[in-house]
Design a protein around this motif. Structure first.
Motif, PDB file in Angstrom:
ATOM      1  N   LEU A 178       0.907  -1.321   6.465  1.00 22.64           N
ATOM      2  CA  LEU A 178       0.075  -2.006   7.531  1.00 22.64           C
ATOM      3  C   LEU A 178      -0.474  -0.848   8.672  1.00 22.64           C
ATOM      4  O   LEU A 178      -1.649  -0.781   8.912  1.00 22.64           O
ATOM      5  N   VAL A 179       0.418   0.145   8.853  1.00 24.50           N
ATOM      6  CA  VAL A 179       0.071   1.335   9.923  1.00 24.50           C
ATOM      7  C   VAL A 179      -1.043   1.897   9.150  1.00 24.50           C
ATOM      8  O   VAL A 179      -2.304   2.213  10.013  1.00 24.50           O
ATOM      9  N   ILE A 180      -0.853   2.152   7.901  1.00 23.73           N
ATOM     10  CA  ILE A 180      -1.860   3.122   7.156  1.00 23.73           C
ATOM     11  C   ILE A 180      -3.515   2.289   7.223  1.00 23.73           C
ATOM     12  O   ILE A 180      -4.584   2.916   7.484  1.00 23.73           O
ATOM     13  N   TYR A 181      -3.380   0.989   6.924  1.00 23.38           N
ATOM     14  CA  TYR A 181      -4.605   0.099   6.958  1.00 23.38           C
ATOM     15  C   TYR A 181      -5.207  -0.234   8.333  1.00 23.38           C
ATOM     16  O   TYR A 181      -6.315   0.194   8.445  1.00 23.38           O
ATOM     17  N   PHE A 182      -4.423  -0.515   9.491  1.00 24.92           N
ATOM     18  CA  PHE A 182      -4.934  -0.856  10.417  1.00 24.92           C
ATOM     19  C   PHE A 182      -5.003   0.397  11.603  1.00 24.92           C
ATOM     20  O   PHE A 182      -6.161   0.552  12.153  1.00 24.92           O
ATOM     21  N   LEU A 183      -4.068   1.274  11.664  1.00 18.66           N
ATOM     22  CA  LEU A 183      -4.024   2.347  12.651  1.00 18.66           C
ATOM     23  C   LEU A 183      -4.880   3.611  12.172  1.00 18.66           C
ATOM     24  O   LEU A 183      -5.690   4.072  12.876  1.00 18.66           O
TER      25      LEU A 183
END
Length: 361
Positions: free
Chosen positions: A110-115
């Motif tokens: 999720l960090v890779i996708y959103f941030l």
């Protein structure tokens, strides 16, 4: 580029130098892999070796090669790395449940996708054309990261196996990124080679007979970074750009796919571990520990070479190449009995065909 090569060499030396300290830390923290029915080691071994790779890799990217990388992306990916490393360390010390490990990988994804903003956005297919993934972008990206991360985790069963296979796959990925991605994105190749350098420095400590194992700290971290690096070339997915990373990572992906099929056919839970992976089967056929690892290295090199043919091929050439790879792979898998000795449909079909030809003669 000479300066970059020198700094990559320093990264390799740093990785080799700090690994003995990680060995001592593993014993202090209790990150020790004890022999059991699923393990091939016959004595307790320090694990958590991935921590040395993580430290060397990030020292390289944040200190030695800092000017090469965009700040936001570098720090965003680092945050995701920390989640993965923490998940791996806890698992090596206390052994997390599969669901808990999956939760850690999911959070990092999720960090890779959103941030970090690293994701699949658009797909271009032959005869169909291009279309935006829209809201499908999120689940597809997350599934990709989880699948590749777990694929490397599953193949980590022998000394130096996952490390060596990952070196081959990542080096090939780096070459592809340098020569076939837009040159404004040359930092992607340098990023990948920094990871390769950290792995090369660690390998002498991990090759049979190993002084330390990767542990889930290492296998999850390596698999996660391979997934992230491959996504850098998959922002706009085409038939060829999708096939290239899949073929490059052919060994861990093949082992994972057939493990899932084997468990489904045997009506076992998908997450249930067994001793029928690729390396287990080769050892059951009589190969030694080191011979098995070298054979799988050779198989990885074959996949790496084939992947480099895709950018040079036409669309139909790529289709024929893929069919040939799948045919040859299925023959190999059936010949070593990866799905089971009684599940060899292609080999049996070839045998029936040959017998018919003999009767006609």
């Amino acid at each position: 580029m000479f300066s970059v090569i020198v700094k990559l060499f320093l990264t390799m030396i740093l990785s080799a130098a700090i690994t003995p300290f990680v060995v001592k830390l593993a014993y202090i923290l209790g990150a020790v892999d004890k022999p059991n029915a699923r393990r091939v080691n016959i004595k307790p071994m320090p694990t958590m070796g991935g921590l040395a790779i993580f430290i060397a890799f990030n020292f390289s990217t944040f200190v030695l090669l800092r000017e090469q990388f965009p700040t936001h992306e570098l720090f965003s990916v680092f945050l995701a790395e920390c989640i993965i490393i923490l998940t791996g360390i806890i698992d090596d010390i206390r052994e997390l449940s599969p669901k808990a490990k999956l939760a850690g990988i999911f959070a990092a994804a999720l960090v890779i996708y959103f941030l970090a903003g690293i994701r699949m956005n658009e797909v271009t297919l032959p005869l169909i054309g291009s279309f935006e993934l829209g809201w499908w972008s999120l689940p597809i990206t997350i599934i990709w990261i989880i699948a590749i991360t777990n694929a490397v985790n599953l193949i980590d069963g022998l000394d130096g196996l996952a490390t060596g296979v990952s070196i081959i796959a990542l080096f090939t990925m780096g070459v592809m990124a340098y020569f076939f991605l837009n040159m404004t994105n040359v930092y992607v190749a340098i990023w990948i080679f920094a990871m390769v350098a950290a792995l090369v420095g660690f390998l002498p400590h991990n090759f049979h007979p190993a002084s330390i194992f990767l542990g889930d700290t290492g296998s999850l971290f390596i698999g996660f970074m391979m997934a992230v690096f491959s996504l850098k070339g998959l922002k706009n997915v085409t038939f060829i750009t999708l096939l290239m990373p899949v073929v490059i990572m052919g060994v861990p992906i093949t082992d994972t796919v057939y493990a899932i099929l084997r468990r489904l056919l045997n009506k076992k839970p998908i997450m249930q571990a067994d001793k029928h992976h690729l390396h287990h089967r080769l050892m059951q056929l009589g190969l030694s520990h080191r011979q098995t690892v070298l054979v799988i290295y050779g198989l990885s090199l074959v996949f790496a070479f084939i992947s480099m043919l895709y950018p040079l091929s036409t669309l139909w050439g790529s289709v024929l190449l893929t069919v040939g790879v799948l045919f040859g792979l299925e023959l190999f898998i059936e010949s070593i009995g990866l799905l089971g000795d009684n599940r060899q449909p292609l080999l049996k079909a070839i045998q029936r065909f040959v017998k018919r030809l003999e009767k006609k003669d």
